[in-house]
Enzyme design. Structure first.
Site, PDB file in Angstrom:
ATOM      1  N   SER A 155      33.993  33.170  39.093  1.00  0.00           N
ATOM      2  CA  SER A 155      34.150  33.678  40.458  1.00  0.00           C
ATOM      3  C   SER A 155      34.199  35.193  40.453  1.00  0.00           C
ATOM      4  O   SER A 155      35.092  35.795  39.840  1.00  0.00           O
ATOM      5  CB  SER A 155      35.435  33.142  41.092  1.00  0.00           C
ATOM      6  OG  SER A 155      35.693  33.874  42.276  1.00  0.00           O
ATOM      7  N   HIS A 169      29.887  32.103  41.154  1.00  0.00           N
ATOM      8  CA  HIS A 169      30.667  31.547  42.263  1.00  0.00           C
ATOM      9  C   HIS A 169      31.021  32.670  43.239  1.00  0.00           C
ATOM     10  O   HIS A 169      31.637  33.670  42.857  1.00  0.00           O
ATOM     11  CB  HIS A 169      31.929  30.882  41.700  1.00  0.00           C
ATOM     12  CG  HIS A 169      32.729  30.117  42.701  1.00  0.00           C
ATOM     13  ND1 HIS A 169      32.358  28.874  43.169  1.00  0.00           N
ATOM     14  CD2 HIS A 169      33.886  30.419  43.331  1.00  0.00           C
ATOM     15  CE1 HIS A 169      33.251  28.441  44.036  1.00  0.00           C
ATOM     16  NE2 HIS A 169      34.200  29.360  44.159  1.00  0.00           N
ATOM     17  N   ASP A 226      33.008  33.648  46.469  1.00  0.00           N
ATOM     18  CA  ASP A 226      34.139  33.254  47.317  1.00  0.00           C
ATOM     19  C   ASP A 226      34.180  34.084  48.593  1.00  0.00           C
ATOM     20  O   ASP A 226      34.527  35.267  48.565  1.00  0.00           O
ATOM     21  CB  ASP A 226      35.453  33.473  46.552  1.00  0.00           C
ATOM     22  CG  ASP A 226      35.748  32.328  45.601  1.00  0.00           C
ATOM     23  OD1 ASP A 226      35.600  31.163  46.006  1.00  0.00           O
ATOM     24  OD2 ASP A 226      36.153  32.605  44.450  1.00  0.00           O
ATOM     25  N   MET A 249      35.846  34.728  52.217  1.00  0.00           N
ATOM     26  CA  MET A 249      37.090  34.464  52.960  1.00  0.00           C
ATOM     27  C   MET A 249      37.111  35.269  54.245  1.00  0.00           C
ATOM     28  O   MET A 249      36.763  36.453  54.235  1.00  0.00           O
ATOM     29  CB  MET A 249      38.289  34.879  52.102  1.00  0.00           C
ATOM     30  CG  MET A 249      38.336  34.218  50.748  1.00  0.00           C
ATOM     31  SD  MET A 249      39.770  34.791  49.830  1.00  0.00           S
ATOM     32  CE  MET A 249      39.514  33.901  48.288  1.00  0.00           C
ATOM     33  N   HIS A 262      30.976  29.515  48.150  1.00  0.00           N
ATOM     34  CA  HIS A 262      32.163  28.799  48.614  1.00  0.00           C
ATOM     35  C   HIS A 262      32.668  29.485  49.880  1.00  0.00           C
ATOM     36  O   HIS A 262      33.287  30.543  49.812  1.00  0.00           O
ATOM     37  CB  HIS A 262      33.225  28.837  47.491  1.00  0.00           C
ATOM     38  CG  HIS A 262      34.509  28.155  47.834  1.00  0.00           C
ATOM     39  ND1 HIS A 262      35.651  28.287  47.054  1.00  0.00           N
ATOM     40  CD2 HIS A 262      34.858  27.330  48.858  1.00  0.00           C
ATOM     41  CE1 HIS A 262      36.638  27.578  47.583  1.00  0.00           C
ATOM     42  NE2 HIS A 262      36.185  26.996  48.686  1.00  0.00           N
ATOM     43  N   MET A 322      35.104  29.896  52.650  1.00  0.00           N
ATOM     44  CA  MET A 322      36.461  29.601  53.131  1.00  0.00           C
ATOM     45  C   MET A 322      36.595  30.246  54.496  1.00  0.00           C
ATOM     46  O   MET A 322      37.308  31.234  54.684  1.00  0.00           O
ATOM     47  CB  MET A 322      37.487  30.159  52.131  1.00  0.00           C
ATOM     48  CG  MET A 322      37.559  29.334  50.859  1.00  0.00           C
ATOM     49  SD  MET A 322      38.370  30.190  49.502  1.00  0.00           S
ATOM     50  CE  MET A 322      36.972  31.098  48.859  1.00  0.00           C
ATOM     51  N   MET A 334      39.858  21.695  45.277  1.00  0.00           N
ATOM     52  CA  MET A 334      40.679  22.899  45.095  1.00  0.00           C
ATOM     53  C   MET A 334      41.915  22.554  44.272  1.00  0.00           C
ATOM     54  O   MET A 334      42.645  21.612  44.577  1.00  0.00           O
ATOM     55  CB  MET A 334      41.117  23.471  46.450  1.00  0.00           C
ATOM     56  CG  MET A 334      40.007  24.102  47.263  1.00  0.00           C
ATOM     57  SD  MET A 334      39.049  25.374  46.413  1.00  0.00           S
ATOM     58  CE  MET A 334      40.293  26.601  46.018  1.00  0.00           C
ATOM     59  N   ASP A 341      38.279  24.291  41.284  1.00  0.00           N
ATOM     60  CA  ASP A 341      38.404  25.729  41.558  1.00  0.00           C
ATOM     61  C   ASP A 341      39.867  26.132  41.667  1.00  0.00           C
ATOM     62  O   ASP A 341      40.570  25.689  42.573  1.00  0.00           O
ATOM     63  CB  ASP A 341      37.666  26.022  42.881  1.00  0.00           C
ATOM     64  CG  ASP A 341      37.570  27.496  43.200  1.00  0.00           C
ATOM     65  OD1 ASP A 341      38.060  28.327  42.417  1.00  0.00           O
ATOM     66  OD2 ASP A 341      36.980  27.808  44.255  1.00  0.00           O
TER      67      ASP A 341
HETATM   68  C1  DX5 Z   1      40.485  30.744  45.601  1.00  0.00           C
HETATM   69  C2  DX5 Z   1      39.050  30.881  45.149  1.00  0.00           C
HETATM   70  C3  DX5 Z   1      38.851  30.709  43.677  1.00  0.00           C
HETATM   71  C4  DX5 Z   1      39.562  31.715  42.852  1.00  0.00           C
HETATM   72  C5  DX5 Z   1      39.577  31.282  41.413  1.00  0.00           C
HETATM   73  O1  DX5 Z   1      40.535  30.736  46.978  1.00  0.00           O
HETATM   74  O2  DX5 Z   1      38.257  29.926  45.782  1.00  0.00           O
HETATM   75  O3  DX5 Z   1      37.488  30.676  43.345  1.00  0.00           O
HETATM   76  O4  DX5 Z   1      38.994  32.973  42.967  1.00  0.00           O
HETATM   77  O5  DX5 Z   1      40.254  32.258  40.736  1.00  0.00           O
HETATM   78  P1  DX5 Z   1      41.163  31.965  39.479  1.00  0.00           P
HETATM   79  O6  DX5 Z   1      40.264  31.378  38.449  1.00  0.00           O
HETATM   80  O7  DX5 Z   1      41.653  33.339  39.117  1.00  0.00           O
HETATM   81  O8  DX5 Z   1      42.242  31.026  39.897  1.00  0.00           O
HETATM   82 ZN    ZN Z   2      36.056  29.401  45.134  1.00  0.00          ZN
END
Ligand code: DX5
Ligand code: ZN
Length: 216
Positions: free
Chosen positions: A7, A32, A34, A36, A65, A67, A136, A174
């Site tokens: 990620s 990956h 992420d 948000m 991903h 969110m 998750m 994840d």
């Molecule tokens: C959390 C993200 C993850 C996160 C994983 O909301 O979706 O992808 O960044 O990070 P680590 O591996 O540091 O837990």
């Molecule tokens: Zn993620």
């Protein structure tokens, strides 16, 4: 052996292109991404412009991903020649079947993620139309959190159902996974492991990636 999607949330944002180039070619299978929105989760990361700026740096496909609330508004922005999966949250969709069709109509594989408090059975009616299930193992929103064990029976649930009924989806996990605990998700039947902090903060990224994947 599992595949890995580091990620970029844990990368150095001031050197994102270089960081992405660095991890590609060390056994990385996907990048990956992420995303948000500060509403579905209590944090804001980055949008599609940042992901698109990495097109010249990534030599493996994007695993996106989302969110975000009502993700249909933004799905198209994340479609590129290098986008393999776009994953939305079950909890953020009012009509999941329509959202899956929206993603497929854009020529991309469709993923669905469930939060730690969501039961795996909620996806039972959609399994034929899902290419990736993202379980998750932390509350979405932040990297660097502790792995939650309640993800393990959910991973097994989807892995076993796939074997029994011949579904074609892959199962991804994840949050909070590193070389120290990756074996437990592999034993539960995982196909693809997301790891942020563990990969980007490792002294030896190649070794960390190999250990997470379970390379013999
Ligand atoms: C959390 C993200 C993850 C996160 C994983 O909301 O979706 O992808 O960044 O990070 P680590 O591996 O540091 O837990
Ligand atoms: Zn993620």
């Amino acid at each position: 052996m599992a595949k890995i999607a580091p990620s970029i949330l844990a990368a150095d944002f001031a050197n994102l292109g270089a960081d992405v180039t660095d991890i590609c070619g060390r056994g990385t299978d996907y990048i990956h991404v992420d995303v948000m929105d500060g509403a579905f989760v209590p944090n804001i990361s980055f949008g599609s412009a940042v992901m698109k700026s990495l097109l010249g740096y990534a030599t493996v496909p994007f695993d996106v991903h989302l969110m975000i609330e009502a993700p249909d508004r933004y799905i198209e922005d994340f479609v590129t020649d290098n986008t393999e999966f776009i994953t939305v949250h079950y909890e953020a969709c009012s009509d999941l079947a329509a959202t899956l069709k929206h993603i497929h109509d854009l020529g991309v594989k469709a993923g669905v993620s469930i939060k730690p408090g969501t039961a795996p059975e909620v996806l039972d009616d959609f399994l034929d139309d899902i290419d990736l299930i993202l379980v998750m193992s932390v509350e979405p929103g932040f990297g660097g959190q502790k792995f939650m064990d309640n993800s393990l029976p959910k991973i097994s649930y989807y892995a076993e159902k796939k074997k029994e009924k011949g579904y074609s989806y892959i199962v991804e996990v994840d949050g909070g996974v590193s070389s120290k605990n990756a074996h437990i998700v592999r034993e539960a039947g995982i196909d693809l492991i997301v790891a942020g902090s563990a990969v980007f903060k490792a002294a030896d990224r190649t070794a960390e990636i190999a250990a997470i994947k379970g390379v013999e």
